[in-house]
Design a protein around this motif. Sequence first.
Motif, mmCIF file in Angstrom:
data_model
loop_
_atom_site.group_PDB
_atom_site.id
_atom_site.type_symbol
_atom_site.label_atom_id
_atom_site.label_comp_id
_atom_site.label_asym_id
_atom_site.label_seq_id
_atom_site.Cartn_x
_atom_site.Cartn_y
_atom_site.Cartn_z
ATOM 1 N N VAL A 22 -51.131 -41.547 -40.025
ATOM 2 C CA VAL A 22 -50.756 -42.119 -41.321
ATOM 3 C C VAL A 22 -50.000 -41.105 -42.169
ATOM 4 N N SER A 23 -50.253 -39.813 -41.955
ATOM 5 C CA SER A 23 -49.543 -38.785 -42.722
ATOM 6 C C SER A 23 -48.075 -38.681 -42.326
ATOM 7 N N SER A 24 -47.717 -39.181 -41.162
ATOM 8 C CA SER A 24 -46.317 -39.155 -40.739
ATOM 9 C C SER A 24 -45.536 -40.285 -41.399
ATOM 10 N N TRP A 25 -44.215 -40.236 -41.238
ATOM 11 C CA TRP A 25 -43.364 -41.243 -41.876
ATOM 12 C C TRP A 25 -43.537 -42.603 -41.220
ATOM 13 N N ILE A 26 -43.607 -42.647 -39.904
ATOM 14 C CA ILE A 26 -43.772 -43.937 -39.207
ATOM 15 C C ILE A 26 -45.134 -44.543 -39.506
ATOM 16 N N GLY A 27 -46.172 -43.703 -39.448
ATOM 17 C CA GLY A 27 -47.506 -44.213 -39.741
ATOM 18 C C GLY A 27 -47.653 -44.691 -41.170
ATOM 19 N N GLY A 28 -47.066 -43.939 -42.116
ATOM 20 C CA GLY A 28 -47.126 -44.369 -43.512
ATOM 21 C C GLY A 28 -46.406 -45.676 -43.741
ATOM 22 N N THR A 29 -45.283 -45.889 -43.045
ATOM 23 C CA THR A 29 -44.547 -47.150 -43.185
ATOM 24 C C THR A 29 -45.341 -48.324 -42.629
ATOM 25 N N LEU A 30 -45.924 -48.147 -41.441
ATOM 26 C CA LEU A 30 -46.744 -49.219 -40.862
ATOM 27 C C LEU A 30 -47.983 -49.505 -41.710
ATOM 28 N N PHE A 31 -48.571 -48.445 -42.260
ATOM 29 C CA PHE A 31 -49.737 -48.640 -43.114
ATOM 30 C C PHE A 31 -49.367 -49.395 -44.391
ATOM 31 N N SER A 32 -48.220 -49.104 -44.953
ATOM 32 C CA SER A 32 -47.780 -49.813 -46.162
ATOM 33 C C SER A 32 -47.536 -51.284 -45.876
ATOM 34 N N ILE A 33 -46.977 -51.593 -44.701
ATOM 35 C CA ILE A 33 -46.758 -52.999 -44.339
ATOM 36 C C ILE A 33 -48.094 -53.722 -44.173
ATOM 37 N N GLY A 34 -49.054 -53.081 -43.492
ATOM 38 C CA GLY A 34 -50.371 -53.698 -43.351
ATOM 39 C C GLY A 34 -51.088 -53.859 -44.672
ATOM 40 N N GLU A 35 -50.928 -52.874 -45.557
ATOM 41 C CA GLU A 35 -51.531 -52.971 -46.882
ATOM 42 C C GLU A 35 -50.905 -54.094 -47.693
ATOM 43 N N TRP A 36 -49.609 -54.327 -47.500
ATOM 44 C CA TRP A 36 -48.936 -55.414 -48.212
ATOM 45 C C TRP A 36 -49.502 -56.770 -47.808
ATOM 46 N N PHE A 37 -49.801 -56.950 -46.523
ATOM 47 C CA PHE A 37 -50.399 -58.205 -46.059
ATOM 48 C C PHE A 37 -51.829 -58.366 -46.583
ATOM 49 N N ILE A 38 -52.587 -57.266 -46.623
ATOM 50 C CA ILE A 38 -53.971 -57.347 -47.095
ATOM 51 C C ILE A 38 -54.016 -57.727 -48.569
ATOM 52 N N LYS A 39 -53.120 -57.205 -49.358
ATOM 53 C CA LYS A 39 -53.100 -57.503 -50.794
ATOM 54 C C LYS A 39 -52.654 -58.930 -51.092
ATOM 55 N N ARG A 40 -52.161 -59.657 -50.098
ATOM 56 C CA ARG A 40 -51.785 -61.052 -50.295
ATOM 57 C C ARG A 40 -52.919 -62.007 -49.953
ATOM 58 N N MET A 41 -54.001 -61.494 -49.408
ATOM 59 C CA MET A 41 -55.147 -62.342 -49.067
ATOM 60 C C MET A 41 -55.993 -62.590 -50.306
ATOM 61 N N PRO A 42 -56.464 -63.826 -50.506
ATOM 62 C CA PRO A 42 -57.124 -64.188 -51.774
ATOM 63 C C PRO A 42 -58.368 -63.380 -52.091
ATOM 64 N N PHE A 43 -59.328 -63.302 -51.173
ATOM 65 C CA PHE A 43 -60.622 -62.669 -51.463
ATOM 66 C C PHE A 43 -60.673 -61.219 -51.004
ATOM 67 N N ILE A 44 -60.011 -60.924 -49.911
ATOM 68 C CA ILE A 44 -60.096 -59.585 -49.334
ATOM 69 C C ILE A 44 -59.373 -58.562 -50.197
ATOM 70 N N ARG A 45 -58.358 -58.981 -50.925
ATOM 71 C CA ARG A 45 -57.584 -58.010 -51.705
ATOM 72 C C ARG A 45 -58.410 -57.357 -52.802
ATOM 73 N N HIS A 46 -59.381 -58.097 -53.385
ATOM 74 C CA HIS A 46 -60.230 -57.506 -54.431
ATOM 75 C C HIS A 46 -61.157 -56.447 -53.836
ATOM 76 N N ILE A 47 -61.731 -56.746 -52.680
ATOM 77 C CA ILE A 47 -62.608 -55.769 -52.027
ATOM 78 C C ILE A 47 -61.810 -54.538 -51.615
ATOM 79 N N TYR A 48 -60.616 -54.765 -51.090
ATOM 80 C CA TYR A 48 -59.784 -53.647 -50.639
ATOM 81 C C TYR A 48 -59.344 -52.781 -51.810
ATOM 82 N N SER A 49 -58.979 -53.403 -52.924
ATOM 83 C CA SER A 49 -58.523 -52.631 -54.087
ATOM 84 C C SER A 49 -59.639 -51.771 -54.659
#
Length: 257
Positions: free
Chosen positions: A111-138
């Motif tokens: 995740v500290s690398s550029w590729i890992g950080g980019t993939l992690f940001s994309i996955g985080e973007w999908f998680i923050k769009r989920m109705p209930f899970i985004r509050h727990i994740y935040s």
Amino acid sequence: MAEEKESTSVPLSQAANGGEDPEDPAKSPPSSPNSSTRKACCFVLQSWVSKKFMTGCVVLFPVAVTFFITWWFIQFVDGFFSPIYDQLGFDIFGLGFITSLLFVFLVGVFVSSWIGGTLFSIGEWFIKRMPFIRHIYSASKQISSAISPDQNTTAFKEVAIIRHPRVGEYAFGFITSTVILQRDNEDEELCSVFVPTNHLYIGDILLVNSNEIIRPNLSIREGIEIIVSGGMTMPQTISPLERVARQNDRIPLNRIT
């Protein structure tokens, strides 16, 4: 005649004691000094045993809880990869735990690398769009960011002590950001202070003047420990950072003189 017989009848226990009432303290025989000494010794011994037993419970309780949680954590983490080793024929306890720790380390490196950080940001973007899970994740991300070694813009900045909710009362909080309040006369610098009200994930956000905030000589982790433990890990003395800095500046002068 029947009434006279009933009035003159005496219980056998009173007749054996010469007609005296054994429940009457005035007529009961005085206790011997040996029995009083025996009762006092039993009371002192009982008090001493109870006190030492409670002392042992107080000492062993945190040790037992620590070992129990550690053992549960090892078994929990070991359970992620141990079924894979069982299928391969390796029945070694702790091998799954070591593999899990190595996996977490490799995830941190990736995740500290550029590729890992980019993939992690994309996955985080999908998680923050989920109705209930985004509050727990935040909420969980806010806690992990506060104790993260990489102090970024979302982490807690400093531990703060503010006057809240009334005059004479203080509350622990964390400075999260600063904001400039533009007024007609002059601008005012305010600090956004997060004051937890339910452990660490629920609280109030207060805007306090930066000059009215007491910044103690406590780290972020020490502040989190104080709040999570309900104040049991509170140090005996707390000094503002300004006072500590002044004391450190005076030390060389005292040594020279």
